[in-house]
Motif scaffolding. Structure first.
Motif, PDB file in Angstrom:
ATOM      1  N   VAL A 152       0.845  -1.210   0.000  1.00 34.74           N
ATOM      2  CA  VAL A 152       0.000   0.000   0.000  1.00 34.74           C
ATOM      3  C   VAL A 152       0.861   1.234   0.000  1.00 34.74           C
ATOM      4  CG1 VAL A 152      -1.974   1.110   1.045  1.00 34.74           C
ATOM      5  CG2 VAL A 152      -1.461  -1.194   1.638  1.00 34.74           C
ATOM      6  N   VAL A 153       1.905   1.219   0.801  1.00 37.64           N
ATOM      7  CA  VAL A 153       2.696   2.441   0.869  1.00 37.64           C
ATOM      8  C   VAL A 153       3.426   2.671  -0.446  1.00 37.64           C
ATOM      9  CG1 VAL A 153       4.524   3.617   2.113  1.00 37.64           C
ATOM     10  CG2 VAL A 153       2.822   2.327   3.365  1.00 37.64           C
ATOM     11  N   SER A 154       3.758   1.605  -1.174  1.00 42.85           N
ATOM     12  CA  SER A 154       4.392   1.862  -2.466  1.00 42.85           C
ATOM     13  C   SER A 154       3.401   2.519  -3.424  1.00 42.85           C
ATOM     14  CB  SER A 154       4.987   0.584  -3.049  1.00 42.85           C
ATOM     15  OG  SER A 154       3.976  -0.269  -3.481  1.00 42.85           O
ATOM     16  N   ALA A 155       2.110   2.194  -3.289  1.00 44.30           N
ATOM     17  CA  ALA A 155       1.108   2.895  -4.107  1.00 44.30           C
ATOM     18  C   ALA A 155       1.051   4.369  -3.713  1.00 44.30           C
ATOM     19  CB  ALA A 155      -0.263   2.253  -3.932  1.00 44.30           C
ATOM     20  N   ASN A 156       1.110   4.616  -2.417  1.00 47.04           N
ATOM     21  CA  ASN A 156       1.107   6.008  -1.968  1.00 47.04           C
ATOM     22  C   ASN A 156       2.385   6.712  -2.436  1.00 47.04           C
ATOM     23  OD1 ASN A 156       2.041   8.059   0.243  1.00 47.04           O
ATOM     24  ND2 ASN A 156      -0.182   8.021   0.288  1.00 47.04           N
ATOM     25  N   PRO A 187      11.400   3.285  -1.444  1.00 47.71           N
ATOM     26  CA  PRO A 187      12.280   2.722  -0.409  1.00 47.71           C
ATOM     27  C   PRO A 187      12.118   3.390   0.950  1.00 47.71           C
ATOM     28  CG  PRO A 187      13.490   3.089  -2.448  1.00 47.71           C
ATOM     29  CD  PRO A 187      12.143   3.694  -2.640  1.00 47.71           C
ATOM     30  N   HIS A 188      12.222   4.719   0.999  1.00 50.55           N
ATOM     31  CA  HIS A 188      12.209   5.321   2.334  1.00 50.55           C
ATOM     32  C   HIS A 188      10.817   5.317   2.946  1.00 50.55           C
ATOM     33  CE1 HIS A 188      11.239   9.022   0.009  1.00 50.55           C
ATOM     34  NE2 HIS A 188      10.474   9.268   1.059  1.00 50.55           N
ATOM     35  N   LEU A 189       9.782   5.516   2.125  1.00 51.87           N
ATOM     36  CA  LEU A 189       8.434   5.546   2.709  1.00 51.87           C
ATOM     37  C   LEU A 189       8.054   4.195   3.296  1.00 51.87           C
ATOM     38  CD1 LEU A 189       6.033   7.621   0.431  1.00 51.87           C
ATOM     39  CD2 LEU A 189       6.806   8.130   2.721  1.00 51.87           C
ATOM     40  N   THR A 190       8.315   3.130   2.561  1.00 49.01           N
ATOM     41  CA  THR A 190       7.891   1.817   3.063  1.00 49.01           C
ATOM     42  C   THR A 190       8.667   1.434   4.319  1.00 49.01           C
ATOM     43  OG1 THR A 190       9.405   0.816   1.495  1.00 49.01           O
ATOM     44  CG2 THR A 190       7.120   0.920   0.855  1.00 49.01           C
ATOM     45  N   VAL A 191       9.987   1.664   4.296  1.00 52.74           N
ATOM     46  CA  VAL A 191      10.773   1.288   5.469  1.00 52.74           C
ATOM     47  C   VAL A 191      10.335   2.115   6.671  1.00 52.74           C
ATOM     48  CG1 VAL A 191      13.087   1.238   6.449  1.00 52.74           C
ATOM     49  CG2 VAL A 191      12.726   0.542   4.089  1.00 52.74           C
ATOM     50  N   HIS A 192      10.165   3.407   6.456  1.00 51.45           N
ATOM     51  CA  HIS A 192       9.768   4.295   7.550  1.00 51.45           C
ATOM     52  C   HIS A 192       8.419   3.863   8.129  1.00 51.45           C
ATOM     53  CE1 HIS A 192      10.632   7.940   9.736  1.00 51.45           C
ATOM     54  NE2 HIS A 192       9.591   8.620   9.286  1.00 51.45           N
ATOM     55  N   MET A 193       7.513   3.485   7.238  1.00 50.05           N
ATOM     56  CA  MET A 193       6.175   3.090   7.690  1.00 50.05           C
ATOM     57  C   MET A 193       6.211   1.775   8.460  1.00 50.05           C
ATOM     58  SD  MET A 193       3.018   3.661   7.894  1.00 50.05           S
ATOM     59  CE  MET A 193       2.418   2.564   9.163  1.00 50.05           C
ATOM     60  N   ILE A 194       6.939   0.799   7.954  1.00 53.24           N
ATOM     61  CA  ILE A 194       6.946  -0.510   8.630  1.00 53.24           C
ATOM     62  C   ILE A 194       7.589  -0.374  10.012  1.00 53.24           C
ATOM     63  CG2 ILE A 194       7.894  -2.848   8.518  1.00 53.24           C
ATOM     64  CD1 ILE A 194       7.499  -2.574   5.411  1.00 53.24           C
ATOM     65  N   LEU A 195       8.663   0.404  10.087  1.00 49.38           N
ATOM     66  CA  LEU A 195       9.275   0.621  11.399  1.00 49.38           C
ATOM     67  C   LEU A 195       8.294   1.351  12.321  1.00 49.38           C
ATOM     68  CD1 LEU A 195      12.945   1.585  10.471  1.00 49.38           C
ATOM     69  CD2 LEU A 195      12.037  -0.627  11.141  1.00 49.38           C
ATOM     70  N   ALA A 196       7.596   2.345  11.764  1.00 49.27           N
ATOM     71  CA  ALA A 196       6.621   3.070  12.580  1.00 49.27           C
ATOM     72  C   ALA A 196       5.573   2.110  13.135  1.00 49.27           C
ATOM     73  CB  ALA A 196       5.946   4.170  11.759  1.00 49.27           C
ATOM     74  N   GLY A 242      17.114   7.443  11.951  1.00 47.17           N
ATOM     75  CA  GLY A 242      17.996   7.443  10.785  1.00 47.17           C
ATOM     76  C   GLY A 242      17.207   7.396   9.486  1.00 47.17           C
ATOM     77  N   VAL A 243      16.172   6.564   9.451  1.00 47.06           N
ATOM     78  CA  VAL A 243      15.365   6.455   8.234  1.00 47.06           C
ATOM     79  C   VAL A 243      14.606   7.761   7.981  1.00 47.06           C
ATOM     80  CG1 VAL A 243      13.491   5.209   7.112  1.00 47.06           C
ATOM     81  CG2 VAL A 243      15.162   3.963   8.458  1.00 47.06           C
ATOM     82  N   GLY A 244      14.170   8.420   9.059  1.00 51.47           N
ATOM     83  CA  GLY A 244      13.504   9.708   8.901  1.00 51.47           C
ATOM     84  C   GLY A 244      14.408  10.722   8.226  1.00 51.47           C
ATOM     85  N   ASP A 245      15.663  10.682   8.608  1.00 47.93           N
ATOM     86  CA  ASP A 245      16.625  11.585   7.991  1.00 47.93           C
ATOM     87  C   ASP A 245      16.777  11.277   6.495  1.00 47.93           C
ATOM     88  OD1 ASP A 245      18.813  13.548   8.163  1.00 47.93           O
ATOM     89  OD2 ASP A 245      20.047  11.805   7.645  1.00 47.93           O
ATOM     90  N   TRP A 246      16.837   9.998   6.197  1.00 52.45           N
ATOM     91  CA  TRP A 246      16.888   9.551   4.796  1.00 52.45           C
ATOM     92  C   TRP A 246      15.647  10.059   4.047  1.00 52.45           C
ATOM     93  CZ3 TRP A 246      15.563   3.759   3.562  1.00 52.45           C
ATOM     94  CH2 TRP A 246      15.627   3.535   2.184  1.00 52.45           C
ATOM     95  N   ALA A 247      14.469   9.936   4.688  1.00 51.41           N
ATOM     96  CA  ALA A 247      13.239  10.407   4.063  1.00 51.41           C
ATOM     97  C   ALA A 247      13.320  11.900   3.757  1.00 51.41           C
ATOM     98  CB  ALA A 247      12.044  10.123   4.972  1.00 51.41           C
TER      99      ALA A 247
END
Ligand code: HDD
Ligand code: HEM
Ligand code: HEM
Lengths: 454, 341
Positions: A152-156, A187-196, A242-247
């Protein structure tokens, strides 16, 4: 005629459609986080209970599984509404671009199936399967939950950084669905979301036990109930920052106007400062604390780098700055607060192999659940409001995508009422579950004879 | 076969599965509503809850599957439908929320007033949701949803004879399927009285639905003449005949207490009607819009169908296992209550 359509699209119906979307997404995402994070935590407790024979773990696993049953049900129905709403509210988006984001959604459908099937087996066949087989049925739930978040987040993400299609004469003529799915924001949205999702699940679950412990129930059961989810969430938190910074770097590259709104930066320039706080009045950020050159440094690792401001685009192409700026600040502030809590736990644990005993620690854990949800919602507000006025960034305006039919306001009113009732009922039922003493053999099998039936 | 046709076929398979499995779940809710007063209806409600519990989420995913395939495979049709029919669709969506949530809530609540409240929400939304979904089908079948965004009439598109008949039929078939499935479930847990009870309900309901279908055809003749012509004299005729034959056979089987076989024939009767509609209307999806006009580009269709084919390798065995696990003979739950902690 055209003017009429445009006017209608700016009116209360358009606003109602946006608010309805925000309400139902903002609601779903909280439950969805538990769909991603909770199976893993439950499975971990079940496994520990099986390995060590410690009944407290086994009991925790069953408790959590019961709550999962409720959360999955409301997650499934609130998610279904979303797939309806994509068409009901945004036919202009789905009628043209539905096929471009069709692949991740099709894959998500498969993940949902796997999830629903194994949830059925895991929850209802707890006592019919031997322990090892039962734990194995939990693994597909974990995998499918994480996978559906990814899809879903990749669609977003595609809506943020649209790629992989060609338009000619208002029709899509060529699509590369894989390129659309793996767009630069994925990449950054999905990782950030799953960690969240793991953070939200961990901190919220821990906060339930922290409240119980503050009320004096400090037995091993409650201590473990606090420690397991909290340890997982605390381990994730530094990575998340760290991922937030990447985002943020990625946003600076791909959606500079969003970054400018996040930072309240109106004028493009070199060596620009970082703004903390502040409010936009008459096209200017006021009362903010400035840290000289910090924004240039943070976004491009160079104190004199150029950062694009809102003035790069005409006013009608800018998102609402106050909302985005403040949501971003809240997310970052909460992120660092949760980091401090995690470090506290980590340091004390490292010294004593035991969590901090202070009541202040318990109080902090008790609020960490709400705080993580706040960060989650703020993050989504940054992402989604920061994308405005575009629904597909740079390609399609939200106002052009909305359903032009009259009366959407009433749909919004109805949906709000239903969600209010749903929220009250969910909270009520979950609280009852937490207060409930005995735990049944199979979490959902209490249905038939043990109930005093209506 | 070319990709758009395959996509439409897969979509229709998903729709059939939703009508059969999801439909039976809704039907369970209908019988919950008609189960009788609190004490007297208790065994029926228990059986319904017990049968639906483990499978309803998986059954429900078929709906999501259909929606997603619509916007992936035939996006302009999806946009036209959901914009013109946003009122019944919103009502159906709210019904879905009420139903799923109330079912789960009732399961974990212990006190009578709450169970009553959640039970009522579950039961009423089980009637409302299939009705509204049925009116949507009626709107499409009677060609009242034009191409384009919100180009149809927001009210008469779904408040019309065909839609009303389709809505009532949706509730009726759901209840019928549920009664048929529950008869066997009751027999399996060894409750012959309950099995008899649902058998009578299935017979009664089957007759009502049969009469309704005949009346529905008459309404189609007048309100949706094109579809009627296809169904009664065109390509769709064999499917209609199949449906009617299977429906009649089901009544005989029910009468003779062949509870396993009747599951198959009842499903065939419903599926025949659904595929008859599909074949009768093909290739036109909306007035003046054929499948070819609406289909997504081939690269999208190929990628999605490929993904689904791979997914099916995982899904089919898992689904089979799910149903097998909960259809196997098992001791009544009472026996297990002893080792409750
Ligand atoms: C527990 C939740 C949480 C925490 C502690 C943080 N975030 Fe976050 N953030 C989210 C939860 C989140 C999210 C899940 O709500 C978002 C929305 C979309 C997404 O994938 O993640 C998000 C989006 C998001 C975006 C927008 C991305 C885009 O629009 O493409 C940026 C730039 C950041 N975050 C940056 C940060 C930074 C610098 C943090 C450091 C403290 C941080 N986030 C902590
Ligand atoms: C970031 C956003 C999202 C995430 C991480 C997410 C994740 C999840 C997860 C993990 C589940 C299953 C767990 C549960 O039922 O609680 C779920 C359910 C669902 N979600 Fe979401 N979701 C998101 C947004 C959306 C959106 C935008 C849509 C639709 C357009 C959607 C549609 C659904 C549907 C249909 C279900 C029900 C599946 C079922 O019946 O099992 N979700 N979501
Ligand atoms: C689950 C977490 C999410 C939250 C909390 C969220 C939040 C929001 C908000 C606040 C808006 C309104 C923006 C505005 O009008 O100013 C919005 C709009 C929208 N979102 Fe999201 N969003 C989420 C995830 C998603 C996902 C995963 C998708 C699609 C795959 C999506 C699709 C949309 C669409 C289509 C709109 C409406 C068009 C628009 O206003 O631009 N959202 N969302």
């Amino acid at each position: 005629m055209i003017a009429g359509v445009v006017a209608a699209a700016d009116g209360p119906d358009f606003l109602a459609a946006r608010m309805q979307m925000a309400l139902s997404l903002g609601w779903h995402i909280i439950v969805a986080c538990f769909g991603v994070g909770m199976p893993a935590m439950t499975l971990f407790a079940e496994w520990r209970g099986h390995r060590t024979g410690d009944l407290h773990y086994a009991l925790l696993a069953r408790r959590w599984a019961r709550a999962m049953g409720v959360l999955f049900a409301v997650g499934a129905v609130s998610g279904t509404i979303l797939s309806f709403e994509m068409g009901l509210l945004w036919p202009g988006l789905m009628g043209v671009y539905g096929e471009v984001i069709g692949l991740p959604f099709s894959l998500e459908g498969i993940a949902f199936f796997i999830e629903a099937i194994f949830v059925g087996v895991y929850l209802y066949a707890w006592d019919r399967l031997p322990p090892r087989a039962h734990m194995l049925t939990g693994i597909p739930i974990v995998v499918a939950g994480v996978a559906s978040a990814f899809f879903v987040v990749s669609a977003n993400a595609w809506m943020q950084r649209p790629t992989g299609f060609q338009v000619s004469g208002g029709r899509i003529v060529d699509v590369d669905p894989w390129a659309a799915m793996f767009n630069p924001a994925t990449p950054h949205l999905t990782v950030h979301m799953i960690l969240a999702a793991f953070m939200v699940t961990g901190f919220v679950m821990a906060s339930v036990y922290a409240v119980a412990m503050l009320r004096g129930r400090r037995d091993r059961y409650h201590r473990l109930g606090l420690l397991v989810p909290l340890a997982i969430a605390a381990a994730v938190t530094p990575v998340q920052i760290g991922v937030g910074d990447w985002a943020a770097h990625s946003v600076a590259d791909g959606q500079p106007v969003k970054l400018a709104a996040m930072e309240g930066l109106f004028r493009t320039g070199r060596g620009v400062p970082l703004h903390l706080g502040g409010i936009v009045l008459k096209g200017e950020l006021r009362y903010a604390l400035e840290i000289p050159k910090a924004l240039s440094l943070l976004t491009h690792w160079d104190p004199d780098a150029e950062v694009i401001g809102l003035d790069a685009v005409p006013p009608q192409d800018r998102p609402p700055v106050n909302v985005v700026h403040w949501a971003f600040q809240v997310m970052v502030a909460v992120g660092f607060a949760l980091l401090a809590l995690s470090i506290w736990l980590g340091v004390v644990w490292w010294r004593r192999r035991d969590p901090p005993r202070s009541r202040w620690f318990l109080r902090a854990v008790a609020v960490s659940g709400v705080a993580s949800v706040l960060a989650l919602e703020s993050g989504w507000i940054v992402t989604e409001v920061g994308r405005q006025p575009w629904v597909v960034y740079g390609v399609l305006r939200s106002a052009a995508a909305v359903n032009p039919a009259p009366g959407l306001v009433w749909g919004f009113v109805l949906v709000t009422v239903v969600y209010t009732v749903l929220t009250i009922a969910t909270v009520y039922v979950l609280r009852r579950l937490a207060a409930d003493q005995p735990v049944p053999v199979a979490p959902q099998e209490r249905d038939v004879t043990s109930f005093r039936i209506v | 076969m070319p990709l758009p046709e395959i996509m439409l076929g897969v979509l229709w398979v998903g729709l059939t599965a939703y009508v059969l499995f999801g439909g039976a779940d809704f039907g369970g809710g209908v019988w919950d509503l008609l189960a009788g007063r609190a004490e007297g209806g208790r065994p029926r409600r228990d059986l319904i809850e017990h049968s639906i519990g483990p499978v309803w989420e998986a059954n429900h995913v078929w709906l999501i599957f259909v929606i997603v395939l619509m916007w992936t495979g035939i996006p302009p049709v999806f946009a036209a439908l959901s914009s013109t029919l946003y009122i019944p669709l919103t009502l159906a969506a709210l019904g879905i929320i009420a139903r799923g949530a109330a079912f789960a809530f009732r399961k974990v609540s212990t006190e009578l007033p709450q169970r009553r409240l959640f039970g009522a929400a579950f039961a009423f939304s089980s009637v409302a949701t299939p009705f509204f979904l049925g009116t949507v089908a009626g709107a499409i079948a009677s060609r009242r949803v034009p191409a384009g965004i919100a180009k149809g009439d927001l009210v008469t598109s779904w408040v019309n004879p065909t839609s009303v008949v389709a809505g009532v039929m949706a509730v009726g078939t759901a209840a019928y399927l549920a009664a048929v499935f529950l008869t066997r479930d009751a027999q399996r847990v060894g409750d012959e009285r309950l099995a008899e009870d649902f058998r009578r309900r299935a017979l009664g309901c089957g007759i009502v639905v049969g009469v309704l279908s005949a009346a529905g055809l008459a309404v189609l003749a007048w309100d949706a003449p094109r579809l009627f012509a296809e169904l009664t004299s065109g390509r769709a005729l064999p499917l209609l005949v199949l449906s009617v034959a299977a429906g009649l056979l089901s009544l005989v089987l029910l009468w003779r207490r062949a509870y396993v076989a009747v599951r198959l024939t009842a499903a065939l009767a419903v599926a025949g009607l659904l595929w008859g509609w599909g074949v009768g209307q093909y290739p036109e999806l909306l007035p003046g819009v054929t499948l070819r006009d609406a289909a997504a580009t081939d690269s999208v269709l190929a990628a999605s169908l490929g993904a689904l084919a791979v997914g099916a390798l995982l899904l089919v065995p898992s689904l089979w296992w799910l149903y097998a696990t909960f259809q196997r003979e098992h001791t009544a739950p009472a026996a297990r209550e002893h080792d409750r902690r």
